[in-house]
Design a protein around this motif. Structure first.
Motif, PDB file in Angstrom:
ATOM      1  N   ALA A 194       6.251   4.802   1.093  1.00  0.00           N
ATOM      2  CA  ALA A 194       6.705   3.959  -0.025  1.00  0.00           C
ATOM      3  C   ALA A 194       5.530   3.214  -0.644  1.00  0.00           C
ATOM      4  CB  ALA A 194       7.774   2.979   0.444  1.00  0.00           C
ATOM      5  N   LEU A 195       4.588   2.748   0.171  1.00  0.00           N
ATOM      6  CA  LEU A 195       3.388   2.114  -0.385  1.00  0.00           C
ATOM      7  C   LEU A 195       2.628   3.102  -1.257  1.00  0.00           C
ATOM      8  CD1 LEU A 195       2.083   0.145   2.738  1.00  0.00           C
ATOM      9  CD2 LEU A 195       3.082  -0.845   0.666  1.00  0.00           C
ATOM     10  N   ASP A 196       2.515   4.345  -0.802  1.00  0.00           N
ATOM     11  CA  ASP A 196       1.844   5.376  -1.600  1.00  0.00           C
ATOM     12  C   ASP A 196       2.545   5.574  -2.943  1.00  0.00           C
ATOM     13  OD1 ASP A 196      -0.039   5.851   0.380  1.00  0.00           O
ATOM     14  OD2 ASP A 196       0.987   7.606   1.195  1.00  0.00           O
ATOM     15  N   ALA A 197       3.867   5.601  -2.901  1.00  0.00           N
ATOM     16  CA  ALA A 197       4.636   5.848  -4.123  1.00  0.00           C
ATOM     17  C   ALA A 197       4.414   4.760  -5.168  1.00  0.00           C
ATOM     18  CB  ALA A 197       6.118   5.967  -3.786  1.00  0.00           C
ATOM     19  N   TYR A 198       4.179   3.530  -4.728  1.00  0.00           N
ATOM     20  CA  TYR A 198       3.935   2.419  -5.652  1.00  0.00           C
ATOM     21  C   TYR A 198       2.459   2.255  -6.003  1.00  0.00           C
ATOM     22  CZ  TYR A 198       8.718   0.700  -5.162  1.00  0.00           C
ATOM     23  OH  TYR A 198      10.084   0.578  -5.204  1.00  0.00           O
ATOM     24  N   GLY A 199       1.589   2.997  -5.349  1.00  0.00           N
ATOM     25  CA  GLY A 199       0.161   2.786  -5.560  1.00  0.00           C
ATOM     26  C   GLY A 199      -0.346   1.516  -4.899  1.00  0.00           C
ATOM     27  N   ASP A 200       0.370   1.044  -3.853  1.00  0.00           N
ATOM     28  CA  ASP A 200       0.032  -0.224  -3.210  1.00  0.00           C
ATOM     29  C   ASP A 200      -0.741  -0.052  -1.908  1.00  0.00           C
ATOM     30  OD1 ASP A 200       1.400  -1.586  -5.201  1.00  0.00           O
ATOM     31  OD2 ASP A 200       3.251  -1.788  -4.026  1.00  0.00           O
ATOM     32  N   THR A 201      -0.980   1.186  -1.502  1.00  0.00           N
ATOM     33  CA  THR A 201      -1.524   1.418  -0.164  1.00  0.00           C
ATOM     34  C   THR A 201      -2.873   0.741   0.035  1.00  0.00           C
ATOM     35  OG1 THR A 201      -0.348   3.515   0.011  1.00  0.00           O
ATOM     36  CG2 THR A 201      -2.224   3.179   1.491  1.00  0.00           C
ATOM     37  N   ARG A 202      -3.774   0.925  -0.904  1.00  0.00           N
ATOM     38  CA  ARG A 202      -5.123   0.382  -0.732  1.00  0.00           C
ATOM     39  C   ARG A 202      -5.095  -1.138  -0.614  1.00  0.00           C
ATOM     40  NH1 ARG A 202     -10.406   1.595  -4.618  1.00  0.00           N
ATOM     41  NH2 ARG A 202     -11.881   0.293  -3.444  1.00  0.00           N
ATOM     42  N   LEU A 203      -4.372  -1.788  -1.506  1.00  0.00           N
ATOM     43  CA  LEU A 203      -4.317  -3.250  -1.491  1.00  0.00           C
ATOM     44  C   LEU A 203      -3.689  -3.768  -0.209  1.00  0.00           C
ATOM     45  CD1 LEU A 203      -4.514  -6.070  -2.767  1.00  0.00           C
ATOM     46  CD2 LEU A 203      -2.327  -5.603  -3.906  1.00  0.00           C
ATOM     47  N   VAL A 204      -2.508  -3.261   0.123  1.00  0.00           N
ATOM     48  CA  VAL A 204      -1.786  -3.775   1.281  1.00  0.00           C
ATOM     49  C   VAL A 204      -2.535  -3.458   2.573  1.00  0.00           C
ATOM     50  CG1 VAL A 204       0.342  -3.568   2.623  1.00  0.00           C
ATOM     51  CG2 VAL A 204       0.452  -3.745   0.124  1.00  0.00           C
ATOM     52  N   THR A 205      -3.077  -2.251   2.672  1.00  0.00           N
ATOM     53  CA  THR A 205      -3.806  -1.889   3.889  1.00  0.00           C
ATOM     54  C   THR A 205      -5.030  -2.775   4.081  1.00  0.00           C
ATOM     55  OG1 THR A 205      -3.052   0.414   3.738  1.00  0.00           O
ATOM     56  CG2 THR A 205      -4.983  -0.012   5.104  1.00  0.00           C
ATOM     57  N   SER A 206      -5.738  -3.066   2.996  1.00  0.00           N
ATOM     58  CA  SER A 206      -6.926  -3.916   3.122  1.00  0.00           C
ATOM     59  C   SER A 206      -6.545  -5.329   3.552  1.00  0.00           C
ATOM     60  CB  SER A 206      -7.698  -3.955   1.800  1.00  0.00           C
ATOM     61  OG  SER A 206      -6.958  -4.605   0.779  1.00  0.00           O
ATOM     62  N   LEU A 207      -5.410  -5.831   3.055  1.00  0.00           N
ATOM     63  CA  LEU A 207      -4.971  -7.176   3.428  1.00  0.00           C
ATOM     64  C   LEU A 207      -4.471  -7.218   4.874  1.00  0.00           C
ATOM     65  CD1 LEU A 207      -3.191  -8.191   0.105  1.00  0.00           C
ATOM     66  CD2 LEU A 207      -5.282  -9.198   1.029  1.00  0.00           C
ATOM     67  N   VAL A 208      -3.795  -6.161   5.318  1.00  0.00           N
ATOM     68  CA  VAL A 208      -3.368  -6.093   6.711  1.00  0.00           C
ATOM     69  C   VAL A 208      -4.582  -6.017   7.633  1.00  0.00           C
ATOM     70  CG1 VAL A 208      -2.177  -4.685   8.441  1.00  0.00           C
ATOM     71  CG2 VAL A 208      -1.103  -5.101   6.212  1.00  0.00           C
ATOM     72  N   THR A 209      -5.579  -5.232   7.239  1.00  0.00           N
ATOM     73  CA  THR A 209      -6.806  -5.134   8.034  1.00  0.00           C
ATOM     74  C   THR A 209      -7.485  -6.495   8.131  1.00  0.00           C
ATOM     75  OG1 THR A 209      -7.119  -2.829   7.390  1.00  0.00           O
ATOM     76  CG2 THR A 209      -9.061  -4.007   8.213  1.00  0.00           C
ATOM     77  N   ARG A 210      -7.548  -7.223   7.015  1.00  0.00           N
ATOM     78  CA  ARG A 210      -8.140  -8.563   7.047  1.00  0.00           C
ATOM     79  C   ARG A 210      -7.353  -9.483   7.968  1.00  0.00           C
ATOM     80  NH1 ARG A 210      -8.161 -12.375   1.776  1.00  0.00           N
ATOM     81  NH2 ARG A 210      -6.011 -12.665   2.491  1.00  0.00           N
ATOM     82  N   LEU A 211      -6.025  -9.379   7.925  1.00  0.00           N
ATOM     83  CA  LEU A 211      -5.189 -10.207   8.789  1.00  0.00           C
ATOM     84  C   LEU A 211      -5.493  -9.941  10.264  1.00  0.00           C
ATOM     85  CD1 LEU A 211      -2.715 -12.130   9.195  1.00  0.00           C
ATOM     86  CD2 LEU A 211      -1.287 -10.072   9.149  1.00  0.00           C
TER      87      LEU A 211
END
Length: 364
Positions: free
Chosen positions: A314-331
């Motif tokens: 679903a993240l891929d479908a919205y084009g959100d994968t890069r942003l969300v993954t980078s923020l989760v990694t930072r967390l």
């Protein structure tokens, strides 16, 4: 595209003492004078030392993040004009002299009459994410399929370790405080929308709760909007962390809708395991093990990566994968808000925690 909306609750504090100040109505009125803010975007809260903001309906994470920063700036500027500061922490770090006055609304006065000590100690701030659903039946499917992930989201969002000037030992003390209300915690499994409505109706008929707004489940159907409302999150220090959770929750909800349409069974999530998982999440955040949706104790980072994998398509479908993954990694690298608060506490005491939280409100 599934739309979302975000609500955030803040505390208002004295800039010198760090203690709560009952200026919610003044700050709300001042913020409402700004041309960039509408009346419905800044709302009163139960106690006069709190204030809530609500974004408009958003189609993208960029849009949600832009509104959150705009509203945080507006409230922060209004608070300064009223001689106080905004704090995006789940609980107030300093010890407080109770009680803080209740906002003058009939509903809030009735809550105070019903449970005076609970209201007096309701000095907690959350973040709520609304995800649009086409109908209530779909909404119930989403509730049933997200409930097992609520502990993981709670652990990731933990930002309330302090209470009455000391470390509680919990990463999310807000979760424990909220769980004392009569209808709270992880929601039960529901057979369908009719079952949801029947059980809510029976709860209301008892008189223990007076309206659906007192359904303090960590996820529920909204009575005001065609949405599912995820309520398990502590308010976040930074707006970009709030954006991360908005993206994850939308993706999990879309995944739930997809699975329901495919006829897949909802995960069982036995009540005792989900409750234990929630307690573990509130206790440790990401600094210890978590109980995964299957009821197995695992390292927190592994459970978080499992959530990210679940939401991935679903993240891929919205084009959100890069942003969300980078923020989760930072967390995972930086730690939760609770861990940041504890580092500040060790370095400079409660005053340092308060400064850090206030400074984070409009950080980019």
């Amino acid at each position: 595209m599934t739309t979302v909306g975000v609500e955030e609750e803040y505390l208002l504090i004295d800039p010198v003492t760090g203690r709560l100040v009952p200026r919610g109505e003044k700050v709300r009125a001042r913020a409402g004078l700004a041309s960039s803010v509408s009346d419905e975007e800044i709302q009163p809260e139960l106690l006069q030392a709190q204030i809530e903001v609500a974004t408009p309906v958003c189609a993208t994470l960029e849009e949600a993040g832009g509104h959150l920063l705009r509203l945080r700036h507006a409230v922060a500027e209004a608070a300064r004009a009223c001689g106080c500061r905004v704090m995006a922490g789940g609980t107030p770090p300093p010890a407080e002299e109770l009680p803080v006055p209740v906002t003058d609304r009939a509903r809030y006065r009735e809550m105070q009459r019903q449970a005076p000590q609970l209201v007096a100690e309701q000095l907690v701030n959350g973040m709520h994410v609304h995800v649009a659903v086409p109908d209530r039946e779909t909404g119930v499917e989403v509730l049933n399929r997200l409930r097992a992930w609520l502990p993981t989201l709670t652990a990731m969002s933990a930002n309330s370790p302090l209470w009455e000037g000391h470390d509680t030992g919990f990463a999310s003390w807000r979760t424990i405080v909220f769980d004392r209300w009569p209808v709270s915690g992880v929601p039960p499994l529901f057979a369908d929308a009719a079952d949801y409505d029947r059980r809510v109706g029976r709860l209301l008929a008892t008189g223990v709760i007076s309206d659906p707004g007192q359904l303090y489940w960590q996820a529920r159907l909204s009575e005001s909007y065609p949405t599912v409302e995820i309520r398990c999150l502590d308010v976040q220090l930074r707006a970009d962390d709030a954006v991360m959770f908005t993206g994850l929750i939308r993706a999990l909800a879309d995944t739930a809708v997809r699975d329901a349409a495919a006829g897949g069974p909802a995960p069982g999530g036995e009540a005792e395991f989900v409750r234990a998982a929630m307690w573990q999440a509130a206790r440790h955040g990401l600094s210890g093990d978590l109980i995964d949706p299957g009821g197995v104790r695992r390292p927190a980072a592994d459970v978080v990566r499992g959530l990210l994998e679940r939401a991935g398509p679903a993240l891929d479908a919205y084009g959100d994968t890069r942003l969300v993954t980078s923020l989760v990694t930072r967390l995972l690298e930086r730690g939760t808000g609770a861990e940041l608060q504890r580092r500040a506490l060790a370095a400079g005491g409660v005053e340092a925690v308060t400064r850090m939280i206030v400074d984070s409100v409009v950080a980019r």
